[in-house]
Design a protein around this motif. Sequence first.
Motif, PDB file in Angstrom:
ATOM      1  N   GLU A  83      55.111  27.703  40.875  1.00  0.00           N
ATOM      2  CA  GLU A  83      54.305  26.621  39.913  1.00  0.00           C
ATOM      3  C   GLU A  83      54.931  25.497  40.128  1.00  0.00           C
ATOM      4  N   GLN A  84      56.127  25.219  39.913  1.00  0.00           N
ATOM      5  CA  GLN A  84      57.022  24.020  39.683  1.00  0.00           C
ATOM      6  C   GLN A  84      57.664  23.272  41.050  1.00  0.00           C
ATOM      7  N   ASP A 119      47.509  34.334  37.715  1.00  0.00           N
ATOM      8  CA  ASP A 119      46.667  33.444  36.938  1.00  0.00           C
ATOM      9  C   ASP A 119      45.336  33.157  37.759  1.00  0.00           C
TER      10      ASP A 119
END
Length: 249
Positions: free
Chosen positions: A145-146, A198
């Motif tokens: 994600e980051q 997700d």
Amino acid sequence: MESAQHHVADRGQSASILSPAFAGEHAWCSEKMVLSTELSDGVPLPRFFGDGGFRQAIDRYAEACGDSDRRAVVSMWSLYYFSTLSIPYVLARRLAAQALPIAFDEMTIALQENGLPRAFGVPHRGGHAAVEEDDGFGAIGPLLEQHLPEAVAKLNACGISAKLCWNNAAVYLDYALRLTRPAEGPDLTVFVRGCLPDGGVNPLCGSVRYVEEDGERVARRKICCLRYMLPGVPSCGKPCALPSQRNVQ
């Protein structure tokens, strides 16, 4: 985890040890990921990739490789980047229940003399991460994600495909996940599920598969890392995507 924590305690809780997981056989990680304040030659990643630092690093490494095919040079550089980033992060999360700060924009990088990544700096020691039985996504979610998408985009802009970048990252994620769950076998889900938790597209899907060869279970890449184009760099052996390169010494 208990033995790792004991080892750090015996060394006086040195401030240079970022995680209690970086001890014993994993002590080398303490030189690969440190606090940014302790990485004196560290450069913020956005500036490194944005003001020519990355291209200069590739130029230095290309010179060390005898000006070989630049795609192979960038690919090999990325292998050092992803291993230095991913293995310490996963070990800290799974062995010490520690969620290190891993956001691309908050980290620094330091290089070896030849331009290869030497270490990463992080802004703080992070916080507690719940240790749960998971399919691998829980341990590497923050990386996905980051950090990794931004790093892949920067590497892709320098001439190698995003798929190759993701495959280079995948082999070290697979290694770290298996290293921290030896009794339960490999974390296959992160490499076979097409969707992330997700619902987004999983860029790791299909990048690593397991095959039985000569009585050994081998984690095989989908895309070759091109290391065979570089002089003096040994083959990765059985994990190689190219049959012609698996037995090359």
